[in-house]
Design an enzyme around this catalytic site. Structure first.
Site, PDB file in Angstrom:
ATOM      1  N   ASP A   1      -5.336  -3.948  -2.547  1.00 39.05           N
ATOM      2  CA  ASP A   1      -4.398  -3.688  -1.449  1.00 39.05           C
ATOM      3  C   ASP A   1      -3.865  -4.976  -0.829  1.00 39.05           C
ATOM      4  OD1 ASP A   1      -2.978  -2.689   0.619  1.00 39.05           O
ATOM      5  OD2 ASP A   1      -4.606  -1.558   1.527  1.00 39.05           O
TER       6      ASP A   1
ATOM      7  N   SER B   1       0.841  -1.190   0.000  1.00 34.67           N
ATOM      8  CA  SER B   1       0.000   0.000   0.000  1.00 34.67           C
ATOM      9  C   SER B   1       0.884   1.251   0.000  1.00 34.67           C
ATOM     10  CB  SER B   1      -0.952  -0.035   1.196  1.00 34.67           C
ATOM     11  OG  SER B   1      -1.933   0.964   1.082  1.00 34.67           O
TER      12      SER B   1
END
Length: 788
Positions: free
Chosen positions: A490, A344
């Site tokens: 993610d 991320s």
């Protein structure tokens, strides 16, 4: 006038964006978002039909090439879906062109997409009547119980913090700690830490070599034997002893408790051991007694035994900018590992670190870098309508353009590795919850464009929609979709810290984890202290040489552990029974039950006001504060990392000097080239067949295996050979880390290994002690005592 006087950022004026690549990315996203492909007819189409479809696709592609990325959404109606690279598995791609009749394509709405996502996740175990009746009552009961446990946990933590603040950190002790926290650089921090150690009488702890968390006797014997062999010039025997003691956590010297009883420093015996090992490694490198092939085998062996070090940067929204300070502290001390992973927001910092050289990185890790961090610049009246229309706050195309600066344009993982020598790893998760996770790096996806993996790793539901990965086609020099059956999102949803994957690909046995996830930081509690931050013990006890204590006392520590383990247990039950609703097409139970820590875990302090900026871009002032906060969080761990990497660098130095070039790969060792050993050393010598010269070596053959022209290139998707220590049962890293996170695995590996020393340390001790007792030739030593 203000703009003309401001300090210019390195590479600030360079535009790395390739609009052709952005356009290709937009095409892939537009096709995926606006159309769904239904099941194809089982009967195959005729060859005339296939050629007609191919001509149609070619014509449509030429028309789309003339459009900009922003015009694609209205130009794709009625056109064929572009070919994607599909696969049966991560290593078995099939590039097939499927002709799809237009009658089989229909418009897909956002609501139907969400409903379909729920139907995909729903499984047969949810269909029973008892599950339907009892699911929500059980979930509500467990949620209420967890809330009560969290409340009691907060009370215990508040009691510990208040007792330390009012009863322990008072007077001059508090002044010295505040002075330590205000240090501006590492040199100043070391001086302040030593001053605090002397005031608390902690420096005397280092003088006594005895400690229950490592085998001091084995370390003393090893130092003595290494020194005597080195001084006597018995280089062959010296090499054999080094084979036994250069390995992960030998005799417990990598136990965190050895660095958790002082603000700066460890046992003097440990420092002496590390210095002696480095000197002996240099002695082996320069030795004329040892043959070239024996040196080469030796360094390959100890490299596998010792493993590699990796830096892992967690996700955590805008808290991740603190990672810049972590990287800066390591870089300034020449300790930045060559293997870096990021998830991320942490992937953005990892990408910047791996696409720039050391000199370039030092110029970029400054507050002025905030000018390039503009991901959240859209005002509310822009992103709210976007979120209502698309289900995501941010626009994928805009983020792709902004990420190009941090990745030096459309750089691939292989190109990044060739430029800087650093191995970048980005963790991504398929949008389908049942598909396998992929760690993008120069082995699994060398031609994948880094910025596309960054977007995928940042695609949190509701924040950014899942995206398609892109790769460079080496034959046509174009950018094509790199889709293994689904879009990607993610990586922190399932694997925030991919330690096991790093061990598989790179033999990583030591991990430096910078953890800034706010939902995990709350549960950080080091009952026995952590590296560079010992437990706050009253000064009267330290002057009596009583250095061990638990934070808040035994009762408070026991309650903290009890409540945390109870919370973990009930969260695990929610996951096992599949009670949690799948909001936004995602199973959210994994975000609490992962492994969030490593061999060393850094937890930068977050203040309450920092949560106000959790989804906002930093100003230069705030980024300067984050850089300083990250550096100060890293300073206490620098010494531990330095000790670990000093041996690792010495081994790498030996490998580089003894590595065979490509022109001499046909050379093989012969019996005539073997060196003479003492009788006891000969018994312990490794057989040549155990490490054949033709065996794949991940370090020495990266260029060959990952070269674009190699037959094992990712275009061919040949399974990479990972024999370099990857198949070793003990290769995986299971450090005791009871202080961090909520992972059940972390709690199971408590630090009681210091008392028993573990099976691995016992084996190393038996090996060395048996060698030392081998003064007479009558003593029989067996190869099984040698640890590899």
């Amino acid at each position: 006038m203000e703009k003309t006087n401001r300090k210019k950022l390195f590479d600030e004026d360079i535009d790395y964006v390739n609009e052709d690549h952005i356009s290709s990315f937009a095409k892939a996203l537009a096709w995926e978002e606006q159309y769904e492909i239904l099941e194809n007819e089982k009967s195959g189409a005729s060859s005339d039909k296939e050629s007609q479809d191919a001509a149609t696709i070619q014509k449509e592609t030429e028309e789309l090439d003339d459009l900009g990325a922003d015009e694609l959404s209205t130009a794709l109606n009625g056109m064929h879906k572009p070919d994607l690279i599909s696969s049966k598995s991560d290593w078995w791609p099939i590039n097939t062109s499927k002709s799809i009749p237009k009658t089989k394509i229909r418009k897909k709405s956002k609501k139907s997409s969400v409903n379909e996502g729920h139907s995909k996740i729903t499984n047969e175990f949810r269909s029973s009547a008892s599950y339907t009746m009892l699911r929500w009552p059980i979930l509500i009961f467990i949620s209420c119980w967890i809330s009560l446990l969290c409340f009691m946990y907060i009370i215990v933590r508040a009691y510990v913090a208040l007792s330390e603040y009012f009863l322990t950190w008072v007077g001059k002790r508090k002044e010295l700690r505040n002075k330590l926290r205000a240090s501006q650089n590492y040199e100043e921090w070391v001086q302040n830490a030593l001053e605090l150690d002397r005031f608390l009488n902690l420096d005397k702890w280092s003088e006594n070599p005895k400690f229950s968390y490592y085998d001091s006797k084995t370390v003393e014997l090893t130092i003595s034997k290494l020194a005597s062999l080195r001084e006597e010039g018995r280089d062959n025997d010296l090499m054999v002893i080094l084979q036994g003691c250069i390995k992960k956590n030998f005799a417990g010297i990598e136990n965190r408790q050895l660095y958790s009883h002082r603000y700066y420093g460890t046992k003097y015996l440990v420092e002496k051991y590390i210095d002696e090992v480095i000197v002996c490694i240099d002695k082996v490198i320069e030795s004329q007694q040892i043959s070239f092939n024996d040196k080469r085998r030796f360094f390959r062996t100890v490299s596998k035994n010792y493993g590699k070090t990796a830096l892992c940067l967690s996700g955590g929204a805008c808290f991740t900018y603190t990672h810049f300070g972590i990287v800066k502290a390591l870089l300034d001390n020449d300790l930045l590992p060559s293997i870096i992973s990021g998830t991320s927001g942490g992937g953005l910092i990892a990408a910047l670190s791996c696409t720039r050289t050391d000199d370039e990185l030092k110029k970029l890790l400054v507050p002025e870098l905030a000018r390039k961090i503009t991901a959240c610049e859209d005002p509310w009246y822009v992103w709210i309508p976007r979120w209502w229309r698309t289900g995501a706050r941010f626009d994928s195309l805009e983020w792709a353009r902004k990420a190009n600066f941090f990745t030096r344009g459309s750089t691939t993982f292989y190109e990044s590795f060739k430029r800087t020598g650093r191995r970048l790893n980005i963790s991504t998760v398929p949008s389908n919850p049942h598909s396998p996770v992929i760690l993008c790096n120069n082995i699994t996806s060398p031609n994948c464009i880094i910025w596309s993996s960054l977007l995928a790793s940042s695609a949190v539901p509701g924040i950014l929609n899942p995206v398609v990965l892109l790769m460079k086609d080496l034959k046509t020099d174009r950018v094509v979709p790199f889709s293994l059956g689904s879009k990607w999102r993610d990586g922190s949803l399932r694997t925030d810290i991919p330690i096991d994957a790093l061990n598989t690909y790179y033999n990583v046995n030591f991990s430096i984890v910078s953890q800034v996830n706010p939902h995990i930081s709350l549960f950080f509690f080091a009952p026995k202290g952590t590296v560079g931050r010992p437990v706050a013990i009253p000064r009267r006890k330290t002057h009596k040489e009583k250095y061990a204590s638990l934070r808040g006392g035994f009762i408070a520590t026991a309650l903290e552990q009890l409540f945390k383990l109870e919370i973990t247990k009930w969260l695990q039950m929610i996951k096992s029974l599949d009670l949690l609703p799948h909001l936004l097409e995602q199973d959210w139970s994994n975000i609490w039950l992962q492994r969030f820590s490593g061999s060393i875990t850094i937890w930068p302090r977050n203040r309450l006001k920092d949560f106000w900026y959790i989804l906002s871009d930093p100003t230069e002032e705030r980024l300067a504060e984050m850089l300083s906060k990250g550096e100060r969080a890293m300073f206490p761990r620098i010494l531990f990392v330095k000790h670990r990497l000093s041996i690792e660098k010495a081994i790498e130095k030996g490998r580089k000097q003894t590595k065979l070039s490509a022109n001499f790969n046909t050379l093989t060792s012969s019996d005539s080239g073997r060196t003479e050993l003492s009788p006891e050393a000969a018994e312990l010598q490794v057989e040549p067949a155990m490490f054949d010269d033709d065996e794949y070596d991940s370090d020495s053959s990266d260029d060959e295996v990952l070269s674009p022209n190699n037959k094992k290139h990712i275009d061919k998707f040949g399974t990479p050979n990972t024999e370099d220590g990857d198949d070793d049962e003990d290769a995986y890293e299971y450090y005791d880390d009871d202080d961090y996170g909520l992972s059940t695995e972390d709690e199971a590996n408590q630090e009681n290994t210091g008392n028993s020393q573990g099976e691995e340390n016992d084996t190393g001790s038996r090996f060395l002690k048996s060698f030392f007792r081998a003064g007479s030739r009558d003593s029989k030593l067996h190869r099984r005592n040698t640890v590899f």
